[in-house]
Design a protein around this motif. Structure first.
Motif, PDB file in Angstrom:
ATOM      1  N   LYS A 183       0.664  -1.099   0.182  1.00 37.72           N
ATOM      2  CA  LYS A 183      -0.018   0.093  -0.073  1.00 37.72           C
ATOM      3  C   LYS A 183       0.877   1.234   0.050  1.00 37.72           C
ATOM      4  O   LYS A 183       0.501   2.303  -0.829  1.00 37.72           O
ATOM      5  CB  LYS A 183      -0.960   0.001   1.101  1.00 37.72           C
ATOM      6  CG  LYS A 183      -2.098  -0.971   1.053  1.00 37.72           C
ATOM      7  CD  LYS A 183      -2.995  -0.940   2.311  1.00 37.72           C
ATOM      8  CE  LYS A 183      -3.987  -2.006   2.289  1.00 37.72           C
ATOM      9  NZ  LYS A 183      -4.839  -2.484   3.407  1.00 37.72           N
ATOM     10  N   VAL A 184       1.751   1.470   0.871  1.00 36.40           N
ATOM     11  CA  VAL A 184       2.873   2.610   0.783  1.00 36.40           C
ATOM     12  C   VAL A 184       3.567   2.810  -0.645  1.00 36.40           C
ATOM     13  O   VAL A 184       3.775   3.685  -0.880  1.00 36.40           O
ATOM     14  CB  VAL A 184       3.753   2.694   2.232  1.00 36.40           C
ATOM     15  CG1 VAL A 184       2.930   2.628   3.214  1.00 36.40           C
ATOM     16  CG2 VAL A 184       4.679   1.417   2.256  1.00 36.40           C
ATOM     17  N   ILE A 185       3.916   1.674  -1.016  1.00 36.58           N
ATOM     18  CA  ILE A 185       4.518   1.668  -2.352  1.00 36.58           C
ATOM     19  C   ILE A 185       3.737   2.023  -3.320  1.00 36.58           C
ATOM     20  O   ILE A 185       4.042   3.090  -4.024  1.00 36.58           O
ATOM     21  CB  ILE A 185       5.230   0.122  -2.674  1.00 36.58           C
ATOM     22  CG1 ILE A 185       6.340  -0.082  -1.720  1.00 36.58           C
ATOM     23  CG2 ILE A 185       5.874   0.121  -3.938  1.00 36.58           C
ATOM     24  CD1 ILE A 185       7.125  -1.367  -1.883  1.00 36.58           C
ATOM     25  N   GLU A 186       2.556   1.480  -3.553  1.00 36.03           N
ATOM     26  CA  GLU A 186       1.733   2.093  -4.597  1.00 36.03           C
ATOM     27  C   GLU A 186       1.318   3.366  -4.646  1.00 36.03           C
ATOM     28  O   GLU A 186       0.818   3.994  -5.468  1.00 36.03           O
ATOM     29  CB  GLU A 186       0.677   1.039  -4.885  1.00 36.03           C
ATOM     30  CG  GLU A 186      -0.440   0.920  -3.973  1.00 36.03           C
ATOM     31  CD  GLU A 186      -1.693  -0.035  -4.217  1.00 36.03           C
ATOM     32  OE1 GLU A 186      -1.829  -0.662  -5.336  1.00 36.03           O
ATOM     33  OE2 GLU A 186      -2.330  -0.609  -3.056  1.00 36.03           O
ATOM     34  N   ASN A 187       1.017   3.777  -3.002  1.00 35.42           N
ATOM     35  CA  ASN A 187       0.757   5.168  -3.020  1.00 35.42           C
ATOM     36  C   ASN A 187       1.853   6.112  -2.992  1.00 35.42           C
ATOM     37  O   ASN A 187       1.603   7.359  -3.066  1.00 35.42           O
ATOM     38  CB  ASN A 187       0.111   5.269  -1.765  1.00 35.42           C
ATOM     39  CG  ASN A 187      -1.133   4.851  -1.699  1.00 35.42           C
ATOM     40  OD1 ASN A 187      -2.072   4.566  -2.548  1.00 35.42           O
ATOM     41  ND2 ASN A 187      -1.599   4.012  -0.468  1.00 35.42           N
ATOM     42  N   GLY A 188       3.145   5.774  -3.374  1.00 35.95           N
ATOM     43  CA  GLY A 188       4.350   6.574  -3.548  1.00 35.95           C
ATOM     44  C   GLY A 188       4.768   7.168  -2.104  1.00 35.95           C
ATOM     45  O   GLY A 188       5.276   8.101  -2.075  1.00 35.95           O
ATOM     46  N   LYS A 189       4.114   6.771  -0.908  1.00 31.68           N
ATOM     47  CA  LYS A 189       4.597   7.117   0.317  1.00 31.68           C
ATOM     48  C   LYS A 189       5.518   6.334   1.065  1.00 31.68           C
ATOM     49  O   LYS A 189       5.624   6.252   2.349  1.00 31.68           O
ATOM     50  CB  LYS A 189       3.436   7.332   1.194  1.00 31.68           C
ATOM     51  CG  LYS A 189       2.344   8.326   0.646  1.00 31.68           C
ATOM     52  CD  LYS A 189       1.130   8.534   1.289  1.00 31.68           C
ATOM     53  CE  LYS A 189       0.278   9.437   0.961  1.00 31.68           C
ATOM     54  NZ  LYS A 189      -1.186   9.421   1.411  1.00 31.68           N
ATOM     55  N   VAL A 190       6.307   5.506   0.366  1.00 25.82           N
ATOM     56  CA  VAL A 190       7.359   4.633   1.179  1.00 25.82           C
ATOM     57  C   VAL A 190       8.397   5.599   1.849  1.00 25.82           C
ATOM     58  O   VAL A 190       9.043   6.450   1.115  1.00 25.82           O
ATOM     59  CB  VAL A 190       7.965   3.557   0.047  1.00 25.82           C
ATOM     60  CG1 VAL A 190       8.628   4.216  -0.964  1.00 25.82           C
ATOM     61  CG2 VAL A 190       8.532   2.596   0.894  1.00 25.82           C
ATOM     62  N   THR A 191       8.755   5.345   2.927  1.00 22.77           N
ATOM     63  CA  THR A 191       9.812   5.819   3.733  1.00 22.77           C
ATOM     64  C   THR A 191      10.907   4.630   4.188  1.00 22.77           C
ATOM     65  O   THR A 191      10.227   3.622   4.532  1.00 22.77           O
ATOM     66  CB  THR A 191       9.721   6.662   4.727  1.00 22.77           C
ATOM     67  OG1 THR A 191       8.789   5.921   5.780  1.00 22.77           O
ATOM     68  CG2 THR A 191       8.881   7.839   4.218  1.00 22.77           C
ATOM     69  N   THR A 192      11.968   4.506   4.170  1.00 23.21           N
ATOM     70  CA  THR A 192      12.971   3.593   4.539  1.00 23.21           C
ATOM     71  C   THR A 192      13.840   4.162   5.704  1.00 23.21           C
ATOM     72  O   THR A 192      14.000   5.343   6.252  1.00 23.21           O
ATOM     73  CB  THR A 192      13.771   3.162   3.795  1.00 23.21           C
ATOM     74  OG1 THR A 192      14.709   4.222   3.188  1.00 23.21           O
ATOM     75  CG2 THR A 192      12.894   2.436   2.552  1.00 23.21           C
ATOM     76  N   THR A 193      14.172   3.192   6.568  1.00 23.95           N
ATOM     77  CA  THR A 193      15.387   3.416   7.710  1.00 23.95           C
ATOM     78  C   THR A 193      16.619   2.365   7.298  1.00 23.95           C
ATOM     79  O   THR A 193      16.159   1.288   7.247  1.00 23.95           O
ATOM     80  CB  THR A 193      14.504   2.836   9.052  1.00 23.95           C
ATOM     81  OG1 THR A 193      13.417   3.403   9.152  1.00 23.95           O
ATOM     82  CG2 THR A 193      15.319   3.099  10.143  1.00 23.95           C
ATOM     83  N   ILE A 194      17.442   3.146   7.531  1.00 25.34           N
ATOM     84  CA  ILE A 194      18.833   2.336   7.241  1.00 25.34           C
ATOM     85  C   ILE A 194      19.127   1.576   8.396  1.00 25.34           C
ATOM     86  O   ILE A 194      19.075   2.007   9.742  1.00 25.34           O
ATOM     87  CB  ILE A 194      19.855   3.421   7.289  1.00 25.34           C
ATOM     88  CG1 ILE A 194      19.861   4.066   5.792  1.00 25.34           C
ATOM     89  CG2 ILE A 194      21.350   2.647   6.886  1.00 25.34           C
ATOM     90  CD1 ILE A 194      19.612   3.310   4.489  1.00 25.34           C
ATOM     91  N   GLN A 195      19.490   0.090   8.247  1.00 28.78           N
ATOM     92  CA  GLN A 195      19.887  -0.396   9.487  1.00 28.78           C
ATOM     93  C   GLN A 195      21.056  -0.065   9.876  1.00 28.78           C
ATOM     94  O   GLN A 195      22.304   0.051   9.103  1.00 28.78           O
ATOM     95  CB  GLN A 195      20.039  -1.984   8.960  1.00 28.78           C
ATOM     96  CG  GLN A 195      18.744  -2.733   8.475  1.00 28.78           C
ATOM     97  CD  GLN A 195      18.931  -4.379   8.045  1.00 28.78           C
ATOM     98  OE1 GLN A 195      19.472  -4.954   9.080  1.00 28.78           O
ATOM     99  NE2 GLN A 195      18.221  -4.698   7.183  1.00 28.78           N
ATOM    100  N   GLU A 196      20.951  -0.086  11.513  1.00 28.55           N
ATOM    101  CA  GLU A 196      22.609   0.215  11.781  1.00 28.55           C
ATOM    102  C   GLU A 196      23.113  -1.116  12.561  1.00 28.55           C
ATOM    103  O   GLU A 196      22.477  -1.929  13.289  1.00 28.55           O
ATOM    104  CB  GLU A 196      22.201   1.266  12.985  1.00 28.55           C
ATOM    105  CG  GLU A 196      22.028   2.823  12.498  1.00 28.55           C
ATOM    106  CD  GLU A 196      21.842   3.852  13.660  1.00 28.55           C
ATOM    107  OE1 GLU A 196      22.407   3.535  14.459  1.00 28.55           O
ATOM    108  OE2 GLU A 196      21.208   4.762  13.497  1.00 28.55           O
ATOM    109  N   ASP A 197      24.372  -1.174  12.090  1.00 27.42           N
ATOM    110  CA  ASP A 197      25.241  -2.354  12.742  1.00 27.42           C
ATOM    111  C   ASP A 197      25.688  -2.026  14.070  1.00 27.42           C
ATOM    112  O   ASP A 197      26.105  -0.858  14.262  1.00 27.42           O
ATOM    113  CB  ASP A 197      26.233  -2.612  11.790  1.00 27.42           C
ATOM    114  CG  ASP A 197      25.899  -3.703  10.537  1.00 27.42           C
ATOM    115  OD1 ASP A 197      24.608  -3.770  10.595  1.00 27.42           O
ATOM    116  OD2 ASP A 197      26.677  -3.728   9.773  1.00 27.42           O
TER     117      ASP A 197
END
Length: 315
Positions: A183-197
């Motif tokens: 749903k967030v991808i098709e609505n163009g509202k995707v946000t991401t969080t970088i994985q921290e090691d």
């Protein structure tokens, strides 16, 4: 809002639950990629993956490449004209595959990343005595389970839950999380969080004969967690020695009994109804086990036909 044309990649039963949910939510799946058929079992009959069985039953376009960099496979993949790929329990993808669709390729992993990257996240969460786990969707990059995270969902691990039971609950949770991700991808509202090691990240190592063997010198909680975390598959195991006979047995279900005693660690104590193993902080009561060449059975059933001597022990 961009209409999604999805390619789904996966192999085991866990992936089927997710694929089925995607189809039932009326998303367009233009192709399914799964492992090549291989012989299995004593008769070495050709076995289809669970995802292949589902794809055939639902008339989905199916590809089974042995080499993901093969030119003819890449041409077939491109011809499907997908704009998004979803990976659930498949294998590592080459860059030429994961960067092909315009909206990217995301993976559903059965852990709360960055913890438990790797092959067996459900098993290791229980083996390590975690009380919580979950699922994470993330965009694939060139390493294993390290990409930018999209969504995650958390659940509690029940005190006596087995890997099989947790698998089924995570499959349902994963299905919901994948739909939310779509749903967030098709609505163009995707946000991401970088994985921290960091140094405290726990790994979901591949299961093998060595790390599935019970060490009876460990605490009762650790032994019980190992048995739960490997049940029903691949199952914890140990050697059982009684007089001149030595057997390799699998243990599927057990109960921790905390009480003090003076038996040596590993001693097997049996009555007409129960089998107990002495450990440093009590006993492990064996509830369900399997002898070589036999089927899995309850300890009470096994004791109808088998008896143990005073010197019986496990190691």
């Amino acid at each position: 809002m961009e209409k999604l044309r999805i390619i789904f990649m996966g192999t085991p039963e866990f992936a089927v639950g997710i694929l089925d949910t995607i189809i039932k939510n009326n998303y367009e799946v233009v192709g399914v990629i799964t492992a090549a058929d291989k012989p299995a079992g004593r008769g070495q009959k050709i076995k289809y993956s669970a995802v292949k069985e589902y794809a055939l039953a639902n008339n989905l376009t199916l590809l089974q490449p042995t080499n993901l960099k093969d030119e003819s496979f890449l041409a077939e993949l491109k011809a499907l004209n997908a704009n998004l790929q979803i990976v659930v329990a498949f294998r590592m993808l080459p860059k030429v595959v994961w960067e092909m669709p315009s909206l990217g390729t995301f993976n559903l992993h059965a852990s709360l990343l960055p913890n438990y990257r790797g092959a067996a996240p459900i098993n290791w969460a229980i083996i390590n005595g975690e009380t919580k786990t979950g699922v994470t969707t993330f965009f694939i990059d060139d390493k294993i389970d390290t990409g930018a995270m999209i969504l995650n969902s958390e659940i509690n691990i029940e005190p006596e839950e087995t890997a099989g039971q947790l698998h089924d609950r995570l499959m349902h949770l994963g299905s919901t999380t994948v739909i939310d991700t779509l749903k967030v991808i098709e609505n163009g509202k995707v946000t991401t969080t970088i994985q921290e090691d960091n140094d405290d990240i726990k790994t979901a190592y591949k299961l093998n004969k060595e790390n599935c063997k019970i060490d009876w010198t460990k605490s009762g909680a650790e032994i019980n967690n190992l048995i739960r975390g490997l049940s029903p598959y691949p199952a914890s195991w140990c050697f059982l020695k009684d007089q001149n006979e030595e057997l390799n047995i699998k243990i599927y279900e057990a109960k921790l009994v905390s009480e003090s005693h003076s038996y040596e660690i590993g001693k097997l104590i049996s009555s007409k109804k129960e089998i107990k193993i002495a450990i440093k902080d009590g006993f492990i009561q064996l509830l369900s086990l399997q002898f070589p060449g036999k089927k899995r059975m309850l300890a009470s059933e096994l004791l109808n036909g088998v008896s143990f001597s005073e010197v019986a022990k496990v190691y």
